[in-house]
Design a protein around this motif. Sequence first.
Motif, short mmCIF file in Angstrom:
data_model
loop_
_atom_site.label_atom_id
_atom_site.label_comp_id
_atom_site.label_asym_id
_atom_site.label_seq_id
_atom_site.Cartn_x
_atom_site.Cartn_y
_atom_site.Cartn_z
N MET A 255 0.84 -1.20 0.00
CA MET A 255 0.00 0.00 0.00
C MET A 255 0.87 1.25 0.00
O MET A 255 1.83 1.34 0.76
CB MET A 255 -0.91 0.00 1.24
CG MET A 255 -1.87 1.19 1.29
SD MET A 255 -2.91 1.13 2.77
CE MET A 255 -3.80 -0.41 2.48
N ARG A 256 0.53 2.18 -0.85
CA ARG A 256 1.30 3.40 -0.92
C ARG A 256 1.11 4.23 0.33
O ARG A 256 0.04 4.24 0.93
CB ARG A 256 0.88 4.18 -2.16
CG ARG A 256 1.17 3.44 -3.46
CD ARG A 256 0.77 4.27 -4.67
NE ARG A 256 1.07 3.55 -5.91
CZ ARG A 256 0.82 4.04 -7.12
NH1 ARG A 256 0.29 5.25 -7.25
NH2 ARG A 256 1.11 3.33 -8.18
N ASP A 257 2.18 4.96 0.69
CA ASP A 257 2.16 5.70 1.94
C ASP A 257 1.09 6.77 1.97
O ASP A 257 0.46 7.02 3.01
CB ASP A 257 3.54 6.32 2.19
CG ASP A 257 4.60 5.28 2.46
OD1 ASP A 257 4.22 4.16 2.86
OD2 ASP A 257 5.79 5.58 2.27
N TYR A 258 0.84 7.42 0.84
CA TYR A 258 -0.10 8.53 0.87
C TYR A 258 -1.55 8.05 1.03
O TYR A 258 -2.45 8.85 1.31
CB TYR A 258 0.03 9.37 -0.41
CG TYR A 258 -0.40 8.69 -1.69
CD1 TYR A 258 -1.74 8.73 -2.10
CD2 TYR A 258 0.51 8.05 -2.50
CE1 TYR A 258 -2.14 8.11 -3.27
CE2 TYR A 258 0.13 7.43 -3.67
CZ TYR A 258 -1.21 7.46 -4.06
OH TYR A 258 -1.59 6.86 -5.21
N LEU A 259 -1.79 6.73 0.84
CA LEU A 259 -3.15 6.22 1.02
C LEU A 259 -3.47 5.93 2.49
O LEU A 259 -4.64 5.88 2.87
CB LEU A 259 -3.33 4.93 0.20
CG LEU A 259 -3.37 5.10 -1.32
CD1 LEU A 259 -3.51 3.74 -1.98
CD2 LEU A 259 -4.54 6.01 -1.73
N LYS A 260 -2.44 5.72 3.30
CA LYS A 260 -2.68 5.36 4.70
C LYS A 260 -3.44 6.44 5.46
O LYS A 260 -4.41 6.15 6.15
CB LYS A 260 -1.35 5.03 5.38
CG LYS A 260 -0.69 3.78 4.82
CD LYS A 260 0.63 3.49 5.54
CE LYS A 260 1.28 2.24 4.98
NZ LYS A 260 2.59 1.95 5.64
N PRO A 261 -3.02 7.72 5.39
CA PRO A 261 -3.80 8.75 6.10
C PRO A 261 -5.25 8.83 5.61
O PRO A 261 -6.17 9.06 6.39
CB PRO A 261 -3.04 10.04 5.80
CG PRO A 261 -1.66 9.60 5.46
CD PRO A 261 -1.82 8.29 4.77
N THR A 262 -5.45 8.62 4.30
CA THR A 262 -6.80 8.67 3.75
C THR A 262 -7.67 7.57 4.33
O THR A 262 -8.83 7.80 4.69
CB THR A 262 -6.74 8.53 2.21
OG1 THR A 262 -5.90 9.56 1.68
CG2 THR A 262 -8.13 8.66 1.62
N LEU A 263 -7.10 6.37 4.46
CA LEU A 263 -7.86 5.26 5.04
C LEU A 263 -8.16 5.49 6.51
O LEU A 263 -9.22 5.10 7.02
CB LEU A 263 -7.09 3.94 4.86
CG LEU A 263 -6.95 3.45 3.41
CD1 LEU A 263 -6.10 2.19 3.36
CD2 LEU A 263 -8.32 3.20 2.79
N LEU A 264 -7.24 6.16 7.22
CA LEU A 264 -7.46 6.42 8.63
C LEU A 264 -8.62 7.38 8.86
O LEU A 264 -9.38 7.23 9.81
CB LEU A 264 -6.18 6.97 9.26
CG LEU A 264 -5.04 5.97 9.45
CD1 LEU A 264 -3.80 6.68 9.98
CD2 LEU A 264 -5.45 4.85 10.42
N ILE A 265 -8.74 8.38 7.99
CA ILE A 265 -9.80 9.36 8.20
C ILE A 265 -11.07 9.02 7.43
O ILE A 265 -12.08 9.72 7.56
CB ILE A 265 -9.33 10.77 7.79
CG1 ILE A 265 -9.05 10.83 6.28
CG2 ILE A 265 -8.12 11.19 8.59
CD1 ILE A 265 -8.76 12.23 5.78
N ALA A 266 -11.05 7.92 6.66
CA ALA A 266 -12.22 7.55 5.88
C ALA A 266 -13.46 7.32 6.75
O ALA A 266 -14.56 7.79 6.40
CB ALA A 266 -11.92 6.32 5.03
N PRO A 267 -13.35 6.62 7.90
CA PRO A 267 -14.56 6.44 8.74
C PRO A 267 -15.13 7.77 9.23
O PRO A 267 -16.36 7.94 9.27
CB PRO A 267 -14.04 5.59 9.91
CG PRO A 267 -12.86 4.88 9.37
CD PRO A 267 -12.22 5.84 8.43
N LEU A 268 -14.25 8.72 9.58
CA LEU A 268 -14.72 10.03 10.02
C LEU A 268 -15.45 10.75 8.89
O LEU A 268 -16.51 11.34 9.10
CB LEU A 268 -13.56 10.86 10.52
CG LEU A 268 -13.89 12.31 10.93
CD1 LEU A 268 -14.91 12.34 12.05
CD2 LEU A 268 -12.62 13.05 11.33
#
Length: 274
Positions: A1-14
């Motif tokens: 998984m690309r690094d820039y996708l990790k923050p997006t996945l973390l805030i996706a539920p919010l």
Amino acid sequence: MRDYLKPTLLIAPLLLFLAVAYIVPFLGVVSWSFTLPQPGIGNYTSAVTDPLIISVFVRTFRICLFVTVFAVIMAYAIALIWVRGTPTQRLIAELCILIPFWISVLTRAFGWVALLSNRGLINTWLTQLGAISEPLTLVRNEFGVILGMVHFLIPFAVFPIASAMRSLDERVLLAARGMGSSRTRTFLQVFLPMTAPGILGAAIMVFVFSLGFFITPAILGGGRSVMAAELIYLRIFQSPNWGLGAAISVLMMVIVGLLLTLLMRYARPKSMLS
């Protein structure tokens, strides 16, 4: 998984929660404003031409303006003590800022009624002292509404102002004093302008919050100082005219959105929150 996708996945539920809890209901309100009681823009035409609605908007903005000015001035004084006072002064200021958050808005509003009503503590004391012969009208008018709203919103205004004060470079103040500037001149020409982003941020924050006030104006205004939020309630639950109430709500949201855009553009919130 690309690094820039990790923050997006973390805030996706919010983001999903915000969409379900706020965006979807708001789109429903927008739909009501164009479809009830019949399709078209009639509700918006009424909202911008009805003398009663216009008077409520004018009163709302007038009250919010007074509340913003008084709250920001008082918050600036409290923030100045909190940031630059002695340890004891800072502790007292911090308690004055934090304790109001533990008291509900309903309790505060009824507390002001107990103080300001015709048989309240203030009128009773003034009458017993012989200062007045008849009770002063301190509630069920704009004065009571403004006082209650200022009391509630001061703590919110303190934080952006205090953040701006803490981010100041002390060397600039020392340089001003070293060049012979007096304390008053240093404050007016150096300290105050450098904290202007915090003042602007606090002003916009207070103004936006005050636009949506309902409980405090309803209780302290006594139905004589109706503001926009109370008018929306009356149009939806008592008239009822859901389409017109929805149109007023959408107009208020547009105004709040423009003010928040102004905050993001000019108040530099990143520097205030750092």
